[in-house]
Scaffold this motif. Structure first.
Motif, mmCIF file in Angstrom:
data_model
loop_
_atom_site.group_PDB
_atom_site.id
_atom_site.type_symbol
_atom_site.label_atom_id
_atom_site.label_comp_id
_atom_site.label_asym_id
_atom_site.label_seq_id
_atom_site.Cartn_x
_atom_site.Cartn_y
_atom_site.Cartn_z
ATOM 1 N N LEU A 95 0.826 -1.207 0.000
ATOM 2 C CA LEU A 95 0.000 0.000 0.000
ATOM 3 C C LEU A 95 0.859 1.255 0.000
ATOM 4 O O LEU A 95 2.004 1.245 0.464
ATOM 5 N N PRO A 96 0.304 2.365 -0.522
ATOM 6 C CA PRO A 96 1.072 3.620 -0.505
ATOM 7 C C PRO A 96 1.246 4.141 0.910
ATOM 8 O O PRO A 96 0.408 3.909 1.786
ATOM 9 N N LYS A 97 2.330 4.867 1.110
ATOM 10 C CA LYS A 97 2.630 5.448 2.415
ATOM 11 C C LYS A 97 2.404 6.960 2.326
ATOM 12 O O LYS A 97 2.877 7.625 1.404
ATOM 13 N N PHE A 98 1.654 7.498 3.284
ATOM 14 C CA PHE A 98 1.409 8.933 3.371
ATOM 15 C C PHE A 98 2.178 9.499 4.556
ATOM 16 O O PHE A 98 2.147 8.945 5.655
ATOM 17 N N GLU A 99 2.878 10.605 4.300
ATOM 18 C CA GLU A 99 3.656 11.240 5.349
ATOM 19 C C GLU A 99 3.449 12.746 5.292
ATOM 20 O O GLU A 99 3.374 13.327 4.195
ATOM 21 N N GLY A 100 3.313 13.355 6.431
ATOM 22 C CA GLY A 100 3.189 14.804 6.522
ATOM 23 C C GLY A 100 4.406 15.387 7.210
ATOM 24 O O GLY A 100 5.059 14.730 8.027
ATOM 25 N N SER A 101 4.699 16.646 6.870
ATOM 26 C CA SER A 101 5.866 17.301 7.483
ATOM 27 C C SER A 101 5.558 18.772 7.687
ATOM 28 O O SER A 101 4.769 19.371 6.945
ATOM 29 N N ALA A 102 6.172 19.346 8.703
ATOM 30 C CA ALA A 102 6.042 20.778 8.985
ATOM 31 C C ALA A 102 7.382 21.283 9.499
ATOM 32 O O ALA A 102 8.027 20.629 10.336
ATOM 33 N N THR A 103 7.803 22.460 8.982
ATOM 34 C CA THR A 103 9.114 23.008 9.343
ATOM 35 C C THR A 103 8.980 24.499 9.625
ATOM 36 O O THR A 103 8.282 25.223 8.887
ATOM 37 N N MET A 122 7.085 25.871 6.482
ATOM 38 C CA MET A 122 6.834 24.978 5.341
ATOM 39 C C MET A 122 6.026 23.790 5.862
ATOM 40 O O MET A 122 6.321 23.236 6.922
ATOM 41 N N ALA A 123 5.013 23.418 5.135
ATOM 42 C CA ALA A 123 4.184 22.263 5.493
ATOM 43 C C ALA A 123 3.836 21.505 4.227
ATOM 44 O O ALA A 123 3.558 22.131 3.186
ATOM 45 N N SER A 157 6.852 8.669 -6.217
ATOM 46 C CA SER A 157 6.692 9.581 -5.094
ATOM 47 C C SER A 157 5.999 10.840 -5.585
ATOM 48 O O SER A 157 6.303 11.365 -6.665
ATOM 49 N N ALA A 158 5.035 11.318 -4.805
ATOM 50 C CA ALA A 158 4.312 12.547 -5.144
ATOM 51 C C ALA A 158 4.039 13.302 -3.856
ATOM 52 O O ALA A 158 3.856 12.711 -2.788
ATOM 53 N N GLY A 159 4.027 14.662 -3.988
ATOM 54 C CA GLY A 159 3.791 15.441 -2.788
ATOM 55 C C GLY A 159 3.414 16.873 -3.102
ATOM 56 O O GLY A 159 3.512 17.341 -4.246
ATOM 57 N N TYR A 160 2.986 17.554 -2.072
ATOM 58 C CA TYR A 160 2.637 18.969 -2.201
ATOM 59 C C TYR A 160 3.165 19.684 -0.961
ATOM 60 O O TYR A 160 2.970 19.206 0.167
ATOM 61 N N THR A 161 3.835 20.835 -1.185
ATOM 62 C CA THR A 161 4.426 21.605 -0.090
ATOM 63 C C THR A 161 3.940 23.054 -0.165
ATOM 64 O O THR A 161 3.922 23.651 -1.256
ATOM 65 N N PHE A 168 3.650 24.235 -3.994
ATOM 66 C CA PHE A 168 4.054 23.579 -5.233
ATOM 67 C C PHE A 168 3.911 22.066 -5.049
ATOM 68 O O PHE A 168 4.038 21.523 -3.942
ATOM 69 N N GLY A 169 3.615 21.401 -6.127
ATOM 70 C CA GLY A 169 3.507 19.941 -6.134
ATOM 71 C C GLY A 169 4.669 19.334 -6.882
ATOM 72 O O GLY A 169 5.283 19.966 -7.742
ATOM 73 N N ILE A 170 4.936 18.067 -6.564
ATOM 74 C CA ILE A 170 6.050 17.370 -7.197
ATOM 75 C C ILE A 170 5.694 15.902 -7.371
ATOM 76 O O ILE A 170 5.037 15.297 -6.518
ATOM 77 N N ALA A 171 6.046 15.335 -8.499
ATOM 78 C CA ALA A 171 5.879 13.901 -8.774
ATOM 79 C C ALA A 171 7.204 13.382 -9.303
ATOM 80 O O ALA A 171 7.843 14.036 -10.150
ATOM 81 N N MET A 172 7.597 12.220 -8.799
ATOM 82 C CA MET A 172 8.918 11.709 -9.160
ATOM 83 C C MET A 172 8.864 10.197 -9.295
ATOM 84 O O MET A 172 8.278 9.495 -8.462
#
Length: 438
Positions: free
Chosen positions: A66-74, A96-97, A278-282, A311-315
């Motif tokens: 299954l995909p893994k979801f992770e959140g971050s805040a700086t 940054m979040a 990998s995909a994300g949004y910051t 911004f979003g990113i897909a890799m």
């Protein structure tokens, strides 16, 4: 004063009731003894915990798909400000979040192999639990039947002592009438001392056996145990099978081989490429750019610009092992040797388990024959004692013959008790080695 006396009487009555209840014997059938032993067994509880852990390991291995979801805040507070081509970049309280998703696409088969290994681990834990349960039942049956056997020996020796007391009284009366000698009385006294010694040992043994049962079922060592399944139901051991396919030890050995095969696949997976998405949004904010700008006529005024955006990113990442000095190939060879050892262990122990089953069958058959031999010995000893007692009463046999007949009777009774008890223990052992003890 009367109130105090009444209080003391009430307390004394309650204490007496408590002692009476505490000293009540615990009547147990074999089935009840087994249930209590299974409930009390710490080894079985540990085995159950290991099984639950193995089930969780399988669930954990399944989540690798299954995909893994992770959140971050700086948060950043930077001093001093940085010079950016004549402007000041101010990051005082910058934040940054973001959220990130990672999905493995191909891992060289590691994920599926890991799940297979976890499933094998769960099956092994289940078989280990079965084996532990059988061991507890085997130990319980042995303790239960041994306690019954020693108790029967105590009662037999008590009966033997009663016979000797009666003979002592008869010989004492005969001595008073000059119909017996002092030597006869001394012989009987010596025999009584021997019986007392055997009886003392048997009672100590019975107490130790009682405490062994108490330990297994989890009650206090001062608890009186009264077995209720005292009848030895002996059936002819027909239709005995040497099939041991349901034996947990054999399943565990086979699972070791299966695990070895999966470990080779797991090691080979290190030689294959891996692909992951990998995909994300910051989102970021509170980044300020400050400077002085010309407002005209040479007038300089302060200017501040704040940056906040997302911004979003897909890799897509591909990892290909190229050259590791043969490390992975050596690991594969090592895993292959481990598999060969597991296969050899299976072959060796299968033969040993088969011998153990054959031994259990032989013990059961021999035990059944020993019971019939012991029963015949008891019948002969009873008849010999009856005839010798009548002859001694008619002054046609010396005292030594009567004492020998009584000693033979005691030995025959003891042999029968031991044969019956050992047969019940052999029954349990046969069920254990064939994997049928439930």
């Amino acid at each position: 004063m009367n109130i105090n006396r009444l209080y003391i009487i009430c307390c004394t009555g309650l204490f007496s009731t408590f002692v009476t209840v505490a000293q009540e014997p615990l009547k147990l059938s074999l089935s009840e003894c087994r249930k209590m032993a299974l409930t009390n067994s710490k080894e079985l509880q540990q085995s159950e915990n290991n099984l639950l852990q193995a089930e969780l390991d399988l669930e954990i291995a399944t989540t690798a798909y299954l995909p893994k979801f992770e959140g971050s805040a700086t948060g950043v507070y930077l001093l001093p400000d940085m010079d950016m081509m004549g402007m000041d970049l101010q990051m005082r309280g910058t934040y940054m979040a973001g959220i990130n998703l990672t999905q493995p696409i191909y891992a060289g088969g590691k994920i599926s192999t890991g799940r297979k290994l976890a499933r094998i681990g769960k099956e092994a834990a289940s078989e280990q639990h079965r084996m532990t349960r059988m061991d507890v039942l085997t130990e319980t049956d042995k303790a239960y039947w041994t306690y019954i056997a020693v108790e029967r020996k105590v009662r037999m020796l008590e009966s033997y002592r009663t016979q000797m007391d009666t003979l002592y009284l008869q010989t004492s009366a005969a001595l008073s009438a000059d119909m017996a000698t002092k030597n006869d009385l001394l012989r009987i006294e010596a025999k009584r001392s021997e019986i007392d010694y055997q009886l003392h040992k048997a009672r100590n043994g019975a107490d130790l056996c009682r405490m062994a049962v108490c330990r297994l079922i989890g009650v206090g060592f001062d608890k009186t145990i009264v077995p209720t399944d005292t009848a030895f139901a002996i059936s002819r051991p027909d239709d005995l099978t040497s099939d041991m396919e349901s034996r947990p030890e054999l399943h565990l050995l086979k699972q070791q081989v299966s695990a070895g095969e999966e470990k080779i696949r797991m090691t080979r997976a290190d030689m294959l490429p891996t692909v992951g998405l990998s995909a994300g949004y910051t989102y970021y904010g509170n980044i300020k750019l400050k400077s002085m700008v010309n407002a005209g006529n040479g007038t300089m005024i302060p200017y501040t610009q704040e940056f906040k955006d997302g911004f979003g990113i897909a890799m897509l990442a591909v990892k290909i092992p190229i050259f590791h000095w043969g490390e992975n190939r050596k690991k594969v060879r090592k895993a292959q040797y481990e598999l060969q050892n597991a296969q050899l262990e299976l072959e060796k122990n299968t033969r040993l388990l088969s011998i153990e089953v054959q031994q259990a069958i032989r013990n059961l058959q021999d035990g059944y024959l020993l019971i019939h031999t012991a029963e015949t010995g008891v019948e002969q000893a009873n008849e010999n004692l009856r005839v010798t007692s009548n002859r001694y009463a008619a002054s046609m046999a010396p005292l030594t013959e009567l004492l020998d007949a009584q000693s033979q009777w005691q030995q025959a009774q003891s042999n029968l008790i031991e044969a019956q008890t050992q047969y019940k223990i052999y029954e349990t052992e046969y069920l254990r080695v064939t994997g049928k003890l439930e």
